[in-house]
Design an enzyme around this catalytic site. Structure first.
Site, mmCIF file in Angstrom:
data_model
loop_
_atom_site.group_PDB
_atom_site.id
_atom_site.type_symbol
_atom_site.label_atom_id
_atom_site.label_comp_id
_atom_site.label_asym_id
_atom_site.label_seq_id
_atom_site.Cartn_x
_atom_site.Cartn_y
_atom_site.Cartn_z
ATOM 1 N N HIS A 299 -2.799 -3.239 4.095
ATOM 2 C CA HIS A 299 -3.938 -2.475 4.571
ATOM 3 C C HIS A 299 -3.499 -1.023 4.708
ATOM 4 C CE1 HIS A 299 -6.604 -5.803 5.252
ATOM 5 N NE2 HIS A 299 -5.813 -6.381 6.137
ATOM 6 N N CYS A 347 -5.927 0.872 1.303
ATOM 7 C CA CYS A 347 -7.040 1.786 1.578
ATOM 8 C C CYS A 347 -6.505 3.111 2.121
ATOM 9 C CB CYS A 347 -8.005 1.168 2.586
ATOM 10 S SG CYS A 347 -8.906 -0.271 1.967
#
Length: 451
Positions: A299, A347
């Site tokens: 992430h 991300c």
């Protein structure tokens, strides 16, 4: 024929016995650490190894998992030994690890079960039955036809399977050296998707553009190409990254085919990632290499790559600056003047990657300095936007990189390969656009796969 033995219960008992012999205490809770033998440091989450090196506990567990994946039951300290000018290499067993680290029940279970399976494989000849997956020990080492007692009882007919091809048996049962299934006994080699480079192509490229191409070492035992792959899958406070195992497998296969030894570490905190890149940058093998790959999958936020302990009130974020700092000219002498390729699947914010087209002109204010050179970084998305991942098939970014490298690296340099990745995203994935970041390659880098 000789009666075969279903050893599922016996094997479980044997494995359980091996697990019990591995444990430091009988409790399934955290192991009490003997601080006199292996003292912990004052830093939270850090441990002092018997050799004196201090590293984060999650990094140590990740290294142990890596060695288990290589069928090794001990791991070696990955820290750089300044006095000897090489990686430390001090061996630690599972018992040593338990004395150092308060393992969680899940970590303990994973390590103990895998250690026990490795030990059991060395003690007896067993395989899972393809029908019921129970473990069966072969009694007659010369007979490939094996009877599973559980399937026989469940199906109310005698069930045999082939020890070699792992399918239900076809053909005669006695003194069987080959079953009747198609392909049994034949060595099945999956086709290599990587297109190999033609030696004549390499010679011609070097003749025409030699001074504009980074030197590469020919394939030999003396070439030591290394790659570091960090894949964070299980997180404490946010959703796990389902499908990331597909990316890991695909990227490992590609890098190994390109001639790199891949160190895969999973589920690291930001400090664990810092330890990993700093230790990897100091490895002595880089002197005998011509390049390296660094792959990060996790992430992410606008601030960096997320560690596994990320939560709102305590950010566990690894800054990408740490990568460039660890591998720059002063800190990584072994890779000086050599390409360092960075791939980041994470991300960089929460915005959608597609918006209405505007006429604004982007401004590039980056400045190249010699302290930081020979890098090429491709990130999965542009600043402030999200990256997408399919829970079954993995991410578009990693899968497309693997596909394009397999098909075109025999003739294209790395930056052209990255351009092809961007082109595919423009055509196939309109919600996301990868981008190059802090690229300072002064020459073309050809991988010349197979050579």
């Amino acid at each position: 024929m000789t009666e075969e033995v279903d050893i599922s219960d016996q094997l479980e008992d044997s494995v359980a016995g091996l697990i019990r012999s591995l444990r430091i205490s009988k409790s399934r809770n955290y192991t009490e650490v003997n601080t006199e033998e292996y003292p912990l440091t004052d830093k939270v989450g850090f441990v002092t190894l018997p050799c004196g090196h201090q590293r984060s506990s999650d990094y140590i567990v990740a290294w142990f998992k890596y060695y288990l994946k290589q069928s090794e039951t001990e791991f070696t300290c990955p820290a750089y030994q300044e006095s000897q000018n090489k990686t430390c290499g001090r061996k630690l067993s599972y018992q040593d690890t338990c004395k150092l680290i308060p393992l969680t029940p899940k970590q303990r279970e994973f390590l103990e079960e895998n250690l026990a399976i490795l030990a059991a494989r060395r003690l007896c000849d067993f395989k899972p039955c393809p029908g019921c997956r129970s473990h069966v020990e072969r009694q007659d080492q010369k007979n490939l036809c094996v009877r599973c007692t559980l399937c026989t009882a469940n199906m109310k007919r005698t069930y045999y399977f082939c020890w070699q091809c792992q399918r239900e048996w076809k053909g005669p049962h006695n003194n069987a050296v080959k079953c009747g299934n198609n392909g049994c006994g034949e060595k099945v080699v999956a086709p290599d998707p990587l297109v190999k480079c033609n030696p004549e192509f390499k010679q011609e490229k070097l003749r025409i553009e030699g001074e504009d191409i980074y030197p590469t070492k020919d394939k030999s035992p003396y070439r030591k190409r290394l790659a570091l792959l960090i894949n964070n899958v299980e997180f404490e406070y946010v959703s796990n990254r389902s499908g990331a195992d597909k990316d890991e497998w695909s990227m490992e296969r590609l890098l190994k085919a390109l001639g790199y030894t891949v160190f895969t570490l999973t589920n690291l905190t930001a400090q664990g990632m810092t330890d990993a890149v700093q230790d990897f940058a100091k490895r002595e093998e880089h002197v005998q290499s011509d390049s390296c790959f660094l792959v990060f999958m996790s992430h992410g936020t606008e601030k960096g790559i997320c560690g596994i302990s990320t939560e709102d009130r305590k950010e566990d974020i690894f800054s990408t600056d740490e990568i460039f700092k660890a591998f720059n000219t002063p800190n990584c002498a072994g890779l000086r003047d050599k390409p360092k390729i960075i791939l980041i699947q994470a991300c960089r914010g929460g915005e959608d990657g597609c918006v209405d087209v505007t006429d604004s002109i982007p401004v590039n204010g980056k400045r190249t300095e010699h302290r930081e050179k020979d890098f090429c970084c491709l990130r999965s998305c542009t600043p402030d936007t999200v990256s997408y991942r399919n829970e079954k098939n993995g991410s578009h970014f990693i899968q497309d990189i693997v596909e394009i490298f397999n098909q075109h690296s025999h003739q294209d340099d790395v930056e052209e390969l990255f351009r092809k990745v961007l082109k595919k995203f423009k055509e196939k994935h309109p919600d996301q656009m990868p981008c190059k970041d802090r690229t300072t390659l002064s020459k073309k880098f050809y991988l010349f796969p197979g050579l």
